[in-house]
Motif scaffolding. Sequence first.
Motif, PDB file in Angstrom:
ATOM      1  N   VAL A  66       0.847  -1.195   0.000  1.00  0.00           N
ATOM      2  CA  VAL A  66       0.000   0.000   0.000  1.00  0.00           C
ATOM      3  C   VAL A  66       0.883   1.246   0.000  1.00  0.00           C
ATOM      4  O   VAL A  66       1.995   1.231   0.524  1.00  0.00           O
ATOM      5  N   GLY A  67       0.357   2.273  -0.631  1.00  0.00           N
ATOM      6  CA  GLY A  67       1.078   3.546  -0.641  1.00  0.00           C
ATOM      7  C   GLY A  67       2.270   3.567  -1.561  1.00  0.00           C
ATOM      8  O   GLY A  67       3.029   4.514  -1.573  1.00  0.00           O
ATOM      9  N   VAL A  68       2.436   2.509  -2.358  1.00  0.00           N
ATOM     10  CA  VAL A  68       3.571   2.457  -3.286  1.00  0.00           C
ATOM     11  C   VAL A  68       3.016   2.161  -4.668  1.00  0.00           C
ATOM     12  O   VAL A  68       2.379   1.146  -4.869  1.00  0.00           O
ATOM     13  N   THR A  69       3.255   3.089  -5.639  1.00  0.00           N
ATOM     14  CA  THR A  69       2.752   2.821  -6.990  1.00  0.00           C
ATOM     15  C   THR A  69       3.870   2.320  -7.870  1.00  0.00           C
ATOM     16  O   THR A  69       5.028   2.443  -7.537  1.00  0.00           O
ATOM     17  N   ASP A 113       5.134   0.998  22.678  1.00  0.00           N
ATOM     18  CA  ASP A 113       6.427   0.648  22.094  1.00  0.00           C
ATOM     19  C   ASP A 113       6.300   0.134  20.657  1.00  0.00           C
ATOM     20  O   ASP A 113       6.925  -0.851  20.271  1.00  0.00           O
ATOM     21  N   LEU A 114       5.521   0.828  19.884  1.00  0.00           N
ATOM     22  CA  LEU A 114       5.281   0.425  18.490  1.00  0.00           C
ATOM     23  C   LEU A 114       6.491   0.758  17.616  1.00  0.00           C
ATOM     24  O   LEU A 114       7.013   1.866  17.654  1.00  0.00           O
ATOM     25  N   LYS A 115       6.875  -0.258  16.838  1.00  0.00           N
ATOM     26  CA  LYS A 115       7.991  -0.042  15.891  1.00  0.00           C
ATOM     27  C   LYS A 115       7.588  -0.547  14.512  1.00  0.00           C
ATOM     28  O   LYS A 115       6.879  -1.542  14.393  1.00  0.00           O
ATOM     29  N   TYR A 116       8.091   0.150  13.494  1.00  0.00           N
ATOM     30  CA  TYR A 116       7.869  -0.331  12.135  1.00  0.00           C
ATOM     31  C   TYR A 116       9.051   0.045  11.256  1.00  0.00           C
ATOM     32  O   TYR A 116       9.547   1.165  11.291  1.00  0.00           O
ATOM     33  N   THR A 117       9.477  -0.914  10.465  1.00  0.00           N
ATOM     34  CA  THR A 117      10.554  -0.647   9.501  1.00  0.00           C
ATOM     35  C   THR A 117      10.122  -1.132   8.123  1.00  0.00           C
ATOM     36  O   THR A 117       9.548  -2.210   7.984  1.00  0.00           O
ATOM     37  N   TYR A 118      10.368  -0.297   7.109  1.00  0.00           N
ATOM     38  CA  TYR A 118      10.030  -0.676   5.735  1.00  0.00           C
ATOM     39  C   TYR A 118      11.125  -1.538   5.126  1.00  0.00           C
ATOM     40  O   TYR A 118      10.861  -2.414   4.316  1.00  0.00           O
ATOM     41  N   ALA A 126      10.846   3.568  10.689  1.00  0.00           N
ATOM     42  CA  ALA A 126      10.003   4.719  10.351  1.00  0.00           C
ATOM     43  C   ALA A 126       9.190   5.125  11.578  1.00  0.00           C
ATOM     44  O   ALA A 126       8.858   6.295  11.754  1.00  0.00           O
ATOM     45  N   VAL A 127       8.827   4.142  12.377  1.00  0.00           N
ATOM     46  CA  VAL A 127       8.192   4.381  13.679  1.00  0.00           C
ATOM     47  C   VAL A 127       9.065   3.664  14.699  1.00  0.00           C
ATOM     48  O   VAL A 127       9.313   2.468  14.572  1.00  0.00           O
ATOM     49  N   ASP A 128       9.510   4.429  15.697  1.00  0.00           N
ATOM     50  CA  ASP A 128      10.582   3.886  16.535  1.00  0.00           C
ATOM     51  C   ASP A 128      10.236   3.903  18.032  1.00  0.00           C
ATOM     52  O   ASP A 128      10.660   4.766  18.788  1.00  0.00           O
ATOM     53  N   GLY A 129       9.367   2.952  18.404  1.00  0.00           N
ATOM     54  CA  GLY A 129       9.066   2.777  19.823  1.00  0.00           C
ATOM     55  C   GLY A 129       8.137   3.824  20.412  1.00  0.00           C
ATOM     56  O   GLY A 129       8.408   4.342  21.498  1.00  0.00           O
ATOM     57  N   ILE A 130       7.049   4.103  19.701  1.00  0.00           N
ATOM     58  CA  ILE A 130       6.127   5.125  20.221  1.00  0.00           C
ATOM     59  C   ILE A 130       5.040   4.502  21.100  1.00  0.00           C
ATOM     60  O   ILE A 130       4.650   3.343  20.905  1.00  0.00           O
ATOM     61  N   SER A 131       4.584   5.271  22.088  1.00  0.00           N
ATOM     62  CA  SER A 131       3.490   4.853  22.975  1.00  0.00           C
ATOM     63  C   SER A 131       2.547   6.037  23.148  1.00  0.00           C
ATOM     64  O   SER A 131       2.993   7.151  23.412  1.00  0.00           O
ATOM     65  N   PHE A 132       1.258   5.778  22.971  1.00  0.00           N
ATOM     66  CA  PHE A 132       0.252   6.806  23.240  1.00  0.00           C
ATOM     67  C   PHE A 132      -1.120   6.146  23.261  1.00  0.00           C
ATOM     68  O   PHE A 132      -1.268   4.984  22.888  1.00  0.00           O
ATOM     69  N   LYS A 135       1.392  -4.196   8.794  1.00  0.00           N
ATOM     70  CA  LYS A 135       1.583  -4.992  10.005  1.00  0.00           C
ATOM     71  C   LYS A 135       2.810  -4.473  10.752  1.00  0.00           C
ATOM     72  O   LYS A 135       3.866  -4.314  10.163  1.00  0.00           O
ATOM     73  N   ARG A 136       2.644  -4.242  12.038  1.00  0.00           N
ATOM     74  CA  ARG A 136       3.730  -3.654  12.826  1.00  0.00           C
ATOM     75  C   ARG A 136       4.929  -4.605  12.894  1.00  0.00           C
ATOM     76  O   ARG A 136       4.759  -5.829  12.801  1.00  0.00           O
ATOM     77  N   SER A 137       6.111  -4.034  13.079  1.00  0.00           N
ATOM     78  CA  SER A 137       7.315  -4.864  13.245  1.00  0.00           C
ATOM     79  C   SER A 137       7.379  -5.395  14.668  1.00  0.00           C
ATOM     80  O   SER A 137       7.749  -6.541  14.899  1.00  0.00           O
ATOM     81  N   SER A 138       7.045  -4.538  15.649  1.00  0.00           N
ATOM     82  CA  SER A 138       6.988  -4.991  17.048  1.00  0.00           C
ATOM     83  C   SER A 138       6.173  -3.997  17.860  1.00  0.00           C
ATOM     84  O   SER A 138       5.763  -2.953  17.369  1.00  0.00           O
ATOM     85  N   GLY A 139       5.938  -4.362  19.102  1.00  0.00           N
ATOM     86  CA  GLY A 139       5.155  -3.502  19.989  1.00  0.00           C
ATOM     87  C   GLY A 139       3.740  -4.017  20.152  1.00  0.00           C
ATOM     88  O   GLY A 139       3.368  -5.054  19.590  1.00  0.00           O
ATOM     89  N   SER A 140       2.971  -3.272  20.923  1.00  0.00           N
ATOM     90  CA  SER A 140       1.604  -3.697  21.210  1.00  0.00           C
ATOM     91  C   SER A 140       0.627  -2.618  20.754  1.00  0.00           C
ATOM     92  O   SER A 140       0.825  -1.437  21.033  1.00  0.00           O
ATOM     93  N   VAL A 141      -0.412  -3.047  20.030  1.00  0.00           N
ATOM     94  CA  VAL A 141      -1.401  -2.089  19.509  1.00  0.00           C
ATOM     95  C   VAL A 141      -2.801  -2.647  19.738  1.00  0.00           C
ATOM     96  O   VAL A 141      -3.060  -3.826  19.472  1.00  0.00           O
ATOM     97  N   LYS A 142      -3.690  -1.800  20.242  1.00  0.00           N
ATOM     98  CA  LYS A 142      -5.104  -2.165  20.306  1.00  0.00           C
ATOM     99  C   LYS A 142      -5.926  -1.042  19.697  1.00  0.00           C
ATOM    100  O   LYS A 142      -5.775   0.122  20.059  1.00  0.00           O
ATOM    101  N   VAL A 143      -6.763  -1.411  18.745  1.00  0.00           N
ATOM    102  CA  VAL A 143      -7.665  -0.447  18.125  1.00  0.00           C
ATOM    103  C   VAL A 143      -9.081  -0.927  18.400  1.00  0.00           C
ATOM    104  O   VAL A 143      -9.422  -2.065  18.042  1.00  0.00           O
ATOM    105  N   LEU A 144      -9.855  -0.106  19.060  1.00  0.00           N
ATOM    106  CA  LEU A 144     -11.215  -0.472  19.484  1.00  0.00           C
ATOM    107  C   LEU A 144     -11.186  -1.782  20.269  1.00  0.00           C
ATOM    108  O   LEU A 144     -12.059  -2.644  20.123  1.00  0.00           O
ATOM    109  N   GLY A 145     -10.137  -1.952  21.029  1.00  0.00           N
ATOM    110  CA  GLY A 145      -9.984  -3.125  21.884  1.00  0.00           C
ATOM    111  C   GLY A 145      -9.476  -4.371  21.178  1.00  0.00           C
ATOM    112  O   GLY A 145      -9.391  -5.445  21.778  1.00  0.00           O
ATOM    113  N   MET A 146      -9.152  -4.241  19.888  1.00  0.00           N
ATOM    114  CA  MET A 146      -8.725  -5.418  19.107  1.00  0.00           C
ATOM    115  C   MET A 146      -7.320  -5.207  18.539  1.00  0.00           C
ATOM    116  O   MET A 146      -6.899  -4.069  18.326  1.00  0.00           O
TER     117      MET A 146
END
Lengths: 258, 320
Positions: free
Chosen positions: A255-258, B17-22, B28-34, B64-75
Amino acid sequence: MNIVNSYRLMIRNVRVNTDPGTLVFLVLMPTIYLVFMGYMFGTLISQIPVGSTSINYKEFLSPGIAAFETATAGIVAGGLLWSDRRYGMFEQILSSPYTRAEYLFGILLTTLVFGFIGSGIMMLVSEAFLDYTAVSLMGVGLIVVSISLGSLFFGCMFLAIAAKVKSNQAYNSLTILIIFLVDFASTVFYPITSATPEALKVLFYVNPLTYIADVVRAGYISTVTTTDLVELLVTFIETMVMVAIAVLLYRKVRVGVT
Amino acid sequence: MLSEVLGLTSYPIEVEDLKYTYDGRKYAVDGISFSVREGEVFGMLGRNGAGKTTTIRILSTLLKRSSGSVKVLGMDPSTAGNHIRKRIGVVLQDESFDFTTVEKAFDVYGFIWGVSKSERDKKRESLLSTFELTDVRKKRMWDLSGGQKRRVQVAREFMHDMDLLFLDEPTSGLDPIARRNILNMIKDLTKDGLSVLFTTHNLEEADYLCQRVAIMNNGKILASDTIDALKTGYNGLKTVEVKIGGDQTGAESMFSKVSSGRVEPPFERELPYRIVTENTQETMQEIIKLALADSVQIEWLNVRAVSLEDVFISTIAGGV
């Protein structure tokens, strides 16, 4: 996978693609082939042997053009993925309640719809302009199966290209080149004869449109032979291989890549 | 998770502690919590490439996240993506449209969401009017201006109901009136319990709309709190803005000598220098004296209260 979701996406695909440009592309171009070539070559070519019988050029061309519509429908499928990626709707739909598999299946259903509508229109045009004969029930069955397989094959082929190619120019150039090659290196417009060069024969026999055109033609004139059934089997195998390739490449689309 | 500990407040979004790498190398996201509270507009502020869009893509199940914990609307988005997507709305940063007329775009989008024909007609008319698109309803999408396309894209999202809305820079390219209309509409919707995660470059917008904000840079959250709380660190401080005219040679050297406040150089040549100070009188006198000594031309000079923009720039620059 929820088939209702794919059906819903198919309706969406048809609705956003029923613009005058697509309809002209789907109907006018093959109609021009059919009418012009049918009349002009029909006066030059008397009879063409097909199986155990022989038919005139108009009867030869009509089923060929109906088969040709499967390739045109395939372009619509590839175009859908391409434009959805290019104009953000791919990502937008995947952030809606649809899975990637449902999106893919939605496009394949759309290809089938366009394949059948296009082929159906060509059959009606044949009846209006050319000397069209009645088709038997078995012939209808053969036509339906081969149009389905053809639409799926070309749908998957152009989907695979849309999944892989990065620039708009490359996509359009490749599409035109392939459609030109596939159409003219097949038995849509002319049969393979003993005079056909060996190298070209290979190209003809690799091309699934040859088999689709042959089987649709056999269905039209209701002279089904074992060769036609073998051709149907080859089309089926080629289609399955193309489906696998398309799924593999589609899974890699980010996604987000064309 | 926080909500489980507190037990009372409902959190449509919880990230730890959400992380994501392309590419497997740089995050690109480096250990954020909120977390985002129910009925809250939570703003994510940051420069281009800060990681805001990637965060939205993860939360809206597109990545899909690389690591960390995520809940959206409890899921968990990685296992319950389809359930989450049924209850969220997403306005993407990049344009997204079908090659149809404006009114058909609304109808097809509502259809995708399974909205009934009568409801689609009702919502479409209301949204066309609210977003001032009635005049262009018969136009094709590609014939619209950038701002009109953006309005269609934002308005279209309200064709369906949702509990949580992701808005990725929804007002970019919009004129001030259209922008204010959208912000007011979002404000109204949050009164009915809609939670919003909103990213923007426009700090005035964030100030107007968001209850809490997070300031992101290089994939990390540098500060996160209510806007008032973020400004608290600047209590009693004011900002002196100094625009340098003509040849800017010597300006950098001159501002390096300022001792009465903290200098924040402009990101772009056309913007003023900012000096956050306790004593504006002293700072202004010092600057004028230095400018005369260094032959630096001052185009204008201004004193104002500390804004969210000051907090933002200061945070990004590694200040307070």
